[in-house]
Scaffold this motif. Structure first.
Motif, short mmCIF file in Angstrom:
data_model
loop_
_atom_site.label_atom_id
_atom_site.label_comp_id
_atom_site.label_asym_id
_atom_site.label_seq_id
_atom_site.Cartn_x
_atom_site.Cartn_y
_atom_site.Cartn_z
N THR A 98 1.40 4.37 -3.21
CA THR A 98 -0.08 5.38 -3.44
C THR A 98 1.42 6.38 -3.17
O THR A 98 2.25 6.43 -2.55
CB THR A 98 -0.21 5.10 -1.85
OG1 THR A 98 -1.60 3.92 -1.50
CG2 THR A 98 -0.99 6.52 -1.73
N LEU A 126 -1.69 5.93 4.13
CA LEU A 126 -2.75 6.49 3.90
C LEU A 126 -3.86 7.57 4.12
O LEU A 126 -4.31 8.62 3.66
CB LEU A 126 -3.09 5.40 3.59
CG LEU A 126 -2.78 3.91 3.25
CD1 LEU A 126 -3.86 2.78 2.75
CD2 LEU A 126 -2.55 4.78 1.41
N TYR A 177 -6.97 2.89 1.20
CA TYR A 177 -6.56 3.04 -0.13
C TYR A 177 -7.40 3.44 -1.47
O TYR A 177 -6.73 4.02 -1.75
CB TYR A 177 -5.82 0.67 -0.77
CG TYR A 177 -5.56 1.11 -1.76
CD1 TYR A 177 -3.66 1.91 -2.07
CD2 TYR A 177 -5.64 0.83 -3.16
CE1 TYR A 177 -3.23 1.80 -2.98
CE2 TYR A 177 -5.05 1.01 -4.14
CZ TYR A 177 -3.74 1.35 -4.80
OH TYR A 177 -3.36 1.01 -6.32
N TRP A 178 -8.42 2.91 -1.42
CA TRP A 178 -9.30 3.69 -2.56
C TRP A 178 -9.73 4.97 -2.31
O TRP A 178 -10.18 5.49 -3.00
CB TRP A 178 -10.16 2.78 -2.99
CG TRP A 178 -9.67 0.93 -3.69
CD1 TRP A 178 -9.22 1.15 -4.95
CD2 TRP A 178 -9.32 0.18 -3.18
NE1 TRP A 178 -9.22 -0.30 -5.86
CE2 TRP A 178 -8.83 -0.76 -4.76
CE3 TRP A 178 -9.89 -0.83 -2.66
CZ2 TRP A 178 -8.25 -2.29 -3.90
CZ3 TRP A 178 -8.99 -2.20 -2.31
CH2 TRP A 178 -8.37 -2.41 -3.08
N VAL A 230 -2.00 11.01 3.05
CA VAL A 230 -2.26 11.10 1.37
C VAL A 230 -4.08 11.27 1.21
O VAL A 230 -3.88 12.30 0.66
CB VAL A 230 -2.15 10.39 0.41
CG1 VAL A 230 -2.50 10.12 -1.08
CG2 VAL A 230 -0.63 9.66 0.72
N THR A 231 -5.11 10.79 2.31
CA THR A 231 -5.88 11.21 1.81
C THR A 231 -6.05 12.36 2.61
O THR A 231 -7.21 13.63 1.86
CB THR A 231 -7.18 10.04 3.15
OG1 THR A 231 -6.32 9.24 2.99
CG2 THR A 231 -8.41 10.32 2.97
N ALA A 253 0.76 -1.07 0.35
CA ALA A 253 -0.33 0.14 0.09
C ALA A 253 1.10 1.81 0.00
O ALA A 253 0.63 2.16 -0.72
CB ALA A 253 -0.99 0.05 0.89
#
Length: 218
Positions: A63, A144, A212-213, A147-148, A59
């Motif tokens: 990413t 993550l 992740y999505w 990044v989000t 992941a």
């Protein structure tokens, strides 16, 4: 024609590397049990440990943060991700309250592969259990989240609001607390080798997939 041929070779090459990595890990598991005092338990425990490490590393590798976020947004996103990692560390069993007079100091716990070898410090005021699976898995979740926030941020405040209005982002925190309440923490005790492995792994995989999505953000 050359492009099509290259496209056929790339998946084959990735598959080859994947098979090689799997074989190396299987050999490492055998060597781990032969060379250490760890005792084989149910195979799923080793599988879970490798699942945490492999999925977490994959992941992070797959990413990329959005291009050119401003420094203030990156700083706030990093602070939020660090706080999130801290929550996971506490509710997920990396850090817990001390042992008082029963403090044991530093030792290595030979847990199933992926969970061990674990560096354990049993101090008077704090207990730290650094398990590879948790360390890589929680680092991946925190990255993550970072990044989000960057992707959601029209501004720093908008990024935070976007994060906490997204079910796939708030679920990991709630799930971590719930997992701790139902046995997710304390993997070094006798209760470690029971359904808490199953529950914690299911929560991790679901959380990693959602972050992740990022369906509420993308």
């Amino acid at each position: 024609m050359a492009t099509a041929s290259l496209g056929r070779r790339l998946p084959t090459r990735r598959l080859g590397w994947g098979v090689l990595l799997l074989n190396v890990q299987l050999v490492s598991i055998v060597a781990y049990y032969v060379l250490t005092t760890a005792e084989p338990t149910e195979p799923r425990y080793a599988l879970y440990g490798l699942l945490w490490v492999n999925l977490g590393a994959a992941a992070i590798y797959a990413t990329d943060p959005p291009p050119r976020p401003d420094f203030a947004t990156r700083r706030r996103a990093a602070a939020l991700a660090a706080a999130y990692f801290g929550l996971l560390a506490v509710f997920g069993g990396l850090v817990s309250t001390g042992l008082g007079d029963a403090a044991t100091g530093v030792r290595i716990a030979w847990l199933p592969p992926g969970w061990g070898p674990a560096f354990v410090y049993g101090g008077e005021y704090v207990v730290v259990a650094v398990m590879p699976a948790f360390l890589v898995g929680y680092a991946a979740l925190a990255y993550l989240v970072y990044v989000t926030v960057l992707e959601a941020a029209g501004s720093a405040i908008a990024g935070v609001l976007g994060l906490f209005s997204c079910v796939s982002c708030t679920w990991p925190i709630l799930a971590g607390i719930a997992t701790s309440a139902f046995g997710g923490a304390g993997f070094l005790g006798a209760a470690a080798l029971n359904a808490s492995y199953d529950l914690s792994t299911a929560v991790f995989v679901l959380t990693l997939g959602l972050l992740y999505w990022r369906p509420g953000i993308r």
